[in-house]
Design a protein around this motif. Structure first.
Motif, PDB file in Angstrom:
ATOM      1  N   ASP A   1      39.903  43.608  38.383  1.00 21.83           N
ATOM      2  CA  ASP A   1      38.786  42.677  38.549  1.00 21.83           C
ATOM      3  C   ASP A   1      39.108  41.315  37.939  1.00 21.83           C
ATOM      4  O   ASP A   1      38.695  40.272  38.466  1.00 21.83           O
ATOM      5  CB  ASP A   1      37.522  43.254  37.920  1.00 21.83           C
ATOM      6  CG  ASP A   1      36.983  44.456  38.685  1.00 21.83           C
ATOM      7  OD1 ASP A   1      37.428  44.683  39.838  1.00 21.83           O
ATOM      8  OD2 ASP A   1      36.135  45.186  38.130  1.00 21.83           O
ATOM      9  N   ARG A   2      39.855  41.317  36.838  1.00 20.13           N
ATOM     10  CA  ARG A   2      40.252  40.065  36.202  1.00 20.13           C
ATOM     11  C   ARG A   2      41.217  39.292  37.111  1.00 20.13           C
ATOM     12  O   ARG A   2      41.115  38.064  37.254  1.00 20.13           O
ATOM     13  CB  ARG A   2      40.915  40.392  34.860  1.00 20.13           C
ATOM     14  CG  ARG A   2      41.142  39.212  33.934  1.00 20.13           C
ATOM     15  CD  ARG A   2      41.674  39.688  32.583  1.00 20.13           C
ATOM     16  NE  ARG A   2      40.786  40.689  31.997  1.00 20.13           N
ATOM     17  CZ  ARG A   2      41.120  41.952  31.771  1.00 20.13           C
ATOM     18  NH1 ARG A   2      42.328  42.389  32.083  1.00 20.13           N
ATOM     19  NH2 ARG A   2      40.259  42.785  31.242  1.00 20.13           N
ATOM     20  N   LEU A   3      42.137  40.001  37.725  1.00 22.17           N
ATOM     21  CA  LEU A   3      43.122  39.352  38.589  1.00 22.17           C
ATOM     22  C   LEU A   3      42.480  38.722  39.816  1.00 22.17           C
ATOM     23  O   LEU A   3      42.817  37.597  40.198  1.00 22.17           O
ATOM     24  CB  LEU A   3      44.183  40.365  39.026  1.00 22.17           C
ATOM     25  CG  LEU A   3      45.102  40.922  37.938  1.00 22.17           C
ATOM     26  CD1 LEU A   3      46.042  41.965  38.525  1.00 22.17           C
ATOM     27  CD2 LEU A   3      45.899  39.804  37.264  1.00 22.17           C
ATOM     28  N   ILE A   4      41.557  39.437  40.450  1.00 24.91           N
ATOM     29  CA  ILE A   4      41.001  38.934  41.709  1.00 24.91           C
ATOM     30  C   ILE A   4      40.039  37.772  41.496  1.00 24.91           C
ATOM     31  O   ILE A   4      39.636  37.120  42.471  1.00 24.91           O
ATOM     32  CB  ILE A   4      40.326  40.058  42.530  1.00 24.91           C
ATOM     33  CG1 ILE A   4      39.085  40.605  41.811  1.00 24.91           C
ATOM     34  CG2 ILE A   4      41.325  41.169  42.831  1.00 24.91           C
ATOM     35  CD1 ILE A   4      38.368  41.681  42.615  1.00 24.91           C
ATOM     36  N   GLU A   5      39.698  37.491  40.242  1.00 27.32           N
ATOM     37  CA  GLU A   5      38.853  36.334  39.948  1.00 27.32           C
ATOM     38  C   GLU A   5      39.668  35.064  39.731  1.00 27.32           C
ATOM     39  O   GLU A   5      39.096  33.967  39.622  1.00 27.32           O
ATOM     40  CB  GLU A   5      37.974  36.609  38.732  1.00 27.32           C
ATOM     41  CG  GLU A   5      36.819  37.554  39.014  1.00 27.32           C
ATOM     42  CD  GLU A   5      35.917  37.038  40.137  1.00 27.32           C
ATOM     43  OE1 GLU A   5      35.549  35.848  40.116  1.00 27.32           O
ATOM     44  OE2 GLU A   5      35.601  37.841  41.052  1.00 27.32           O
ATOM     45  N   ARG A   6      40.984  35.194  39.686  1.00 34.52           N
ATOM     46  CA  ARG A   6      41.807  34.002  39.494  1.00 34.52           C
ATOM     47  C   ARG A   6      41.708  33.100  40.728  1.00 34.52           C
ATOM     48  O   ARG A   6      41.805  33.589  41.869  1.00 34.52           O
ATOM     49  CB  ARG A   6      43.269  34.382  39.243  1.00 34.52           C
ATOM     50  CG  ARG A   6      43.498  35.126  37.924  1.00 34.52           C
ATOM     51  CD  ARG A   6      44.975  35.389  37.687  1.00 34.52           C
ATOM     52  NE  ARG A   6      45.718  34.157  37.451  1.00 34.52           N
ATOM     53  CZ  ARG A   6      45.832  33.547  36.286  1.00 34.52           C
ATOM     54  NH1 ARG A   6      45.229  34.058  35.210  1.00 34.52           N
ATOM     55  NH2 ARG A   6      46.541  32.437  36.156  1.00 34.52           N
ATOM     56  N   PRO A   7      41.530  31.798  40.545  1.00 37.47           N
ATOM     57  CA  PRO A   7      41.444  30.893  41.696  1.00 37.47           C
ATOM     58  C   PRO A   7      42.645  30.986  42.634  1.00 37.47           C
ATOM     59  O   PRO A   7      42.487  30.921  43.860  1.00 37.47           O
ATOM     60  CB  PRO A   7      41.344  29.511  41.042  1.00 37.47           C
ATOM     61  CG  PRO A   7      40.713  29.778  39.702  1.00 37.47           C
ATOM     62  CD  PRO A   7      41.272  31.106  39.269  1.00 37.47           C
ATOM     63  N   ALA A   8      43.842  31.155  42.074  1.00 37.43           N
ATOM     64  CA  ALA A   8      45.037  31.244  42.910  1.00 37.43           C
ATOM     65  C   ALA A   8      45.039  32.511  43.755  1.00 37.43           C
ATOM     66  O   ALA A   8      45.517  32.510  44.893  1.00 37.43           O
ATOM     67  CB  ALA A   8      46.301  31.175  42.046  1.00 37.43           C
ATOM     68  N   TYR A   9      44.515  33.599  43.197  1.00 36.21           N
ATOM     69  CA  TYR A   9      44.398  34.840  43.975  1.00 36.21           C
ATOM     70  C   TYR A   9      43.474  34.625  45.161  1.00 36.21           C
ATOM     71  O   TYR A   9      43.775  35.010  46.298  1.00 36.21           O
ATOM     72  CB  TYR A   9      43.885  35.972  43.088  1.00 36.21           C
ATOM     73  CG  TYR A   9      43.749  37.303  43.803  1.00 36.21           C
ATOM     74  CD1 TYR A   9      44.741  38.274  43.694  1.00 36.21           C
ATOM     75  CD2 TYR A   9      42.635  37.593  44.598  1.00 36.21           C
ATOM     76  CE1 TYR A   9      44.630  39.488  44.350  1.00 36.21           C
ATOM     77  CE2 TYR A   9      42.522  38.805  45.259  1.00 36.21           C
ATOM     78  CZ  TYR A   9      43.518  39.743  45.134  1.00 36.21           C
ATOM     79  OH  TYR A   9      43.403  40.951  45.804  1.00 36.21           O
TER      80      TYR A   9
END
Length: 221
Positions: free
Chosen positions: A189-197
Motif C-alpha cells: 500500500d505504501r508503494l502504490i501511493e508513490r507518485p511515480a508508481y
C-alpha cells in the motif's frame, strides 16, 4: 539520454517504466502484445534475443533483464539515491534483494503458465500448481521478515529493490492472499501511493494476461 522501451503491460517492463518515473526520465514506450506475440520479429530480437520484455535501448545501447536495467539506471543516476554504492555497508543486502525479487517472480511466472497460458487447461499439473503456490508463499513469508523499520527493504529507505518487489506484489495477489502477510500488505500500500508508481501505472497499458481477480488451486489440491 535517449531511451526506447519495448514493453508488455503488467510485465517486468513495468519496473523499468516505474524506475524512469522515479528518475524523472522520458522514454519512447513501444507497447507489445503477449497474446499476439508481437515481439517475435527480427527487429526486436536484435535488442532482445529471446523476444522478452523489457528490452530497452539507452543511448543506442541495448539492454535486457529488468534487474540489470534498474541497476544500470541507478548507477548512472547516483544523485537519485535508488542504488547502493560499492563499499556501502548495505551493498550486499541491496544486491541480494535485487536478485531475490527474481526468485519470487519465477514462482509467479510458473503459476501464470499453469493457470493462464496453457491453451488446454487439462494440460495443467495440479502438483506443479500446488508446489509453486507453496514456494510463492514461502517467498512472501521471507519478504515479511525482510522489511525494515524504514518501511522499505533497506534501512536507508526506498530503492530500486523496492521497485523490483513492487511489481511482484502487483502480480502475486492473483495467487496468494496478501492479507496473510500484514507487513507486506502495508508495504504494498505504501508503494502504490508513490507518485511515480501512479504515473507508471497510467503508462502501463491494458493488461491481457489475467481474466479473473484470483486463481484458486483446483479442488482437492
Amino acid at each position: 539520454m535517449i531511451i526506447r522501451l519495448h514493453h508488455i503491460p503488467i510485465s517486468r517492463s513495468f519496473r523499468v517504466i516505474w524506475m524512469l518515473e522515479e528518475l524523472g526520465l522520458e522514454a519512447e514506450i513501444i507497447e507489445h502484445s503477449i497474446r499476439r506475440g508481437t515481439m517475435y520479429t527480427p527487429e526486436i530480437q536484435g535488442v532482445s534475443p529471446a523476444s522478452r520484455a523489457p528490452a530497452v535501448e539507452i543511448d543506442g545501447i541495448p539492454m535486457i533483464e529488468s534487474g540489470a536495467i534498474l541497476e544500470y539506471l541507478a548507477e548512472t543516476h547516483p544523485e537519485a539515491g535508488l542504488g547502493v554504492a560499492i563499499g556501502s555497508p548495505t551493498r550486499a543486502r541491496y544486491l541480494q534483494l535485487m536478485h531475490f525479487a527474481e526468485t519470487q517472480a519465477a514462482q509467479i511466472e510458473q503459476l501464470n503458465m499453469q493457470h493462464v497460458f496453457l491453451r488446454d487447461p487439462a494440460m495443467a499439473s495440479v502438483t506443479t500448481m500446488k508446489l509453486n503456490t507453496k514456494r510463492l508463499q514461502l517467498t512472501m513469508r521471507a519478504l515479511e521478515g525482510m522489511l525494515e523499520e524504514s518501511g522499505y527493504l533497506l534501512p536507508t529507505g526506498f530503492s530500486a529493490a523496492d521497485i523490483m518487489f513492487g511489481l511482484n506484489l502487483r502480480l502475486a495477489r492473483y495467487y496468494v492472499h496478501l492479507e496473510d502477510y500484514p507487513k507486506v500488505l502495508a508495504y504494498r500500500d505504501r508503494l502504490i501511493e508513490r507518485p511515480a508508481y501512479k504515473a507508471a501505472l497510467a503508462k502501463d497499458g491494458e493488461q491481457e494476461i489475467y481474466a479473473q481477480d484470483f486463481y484458486h488451486l483446483p479442488e482437492g489440491a
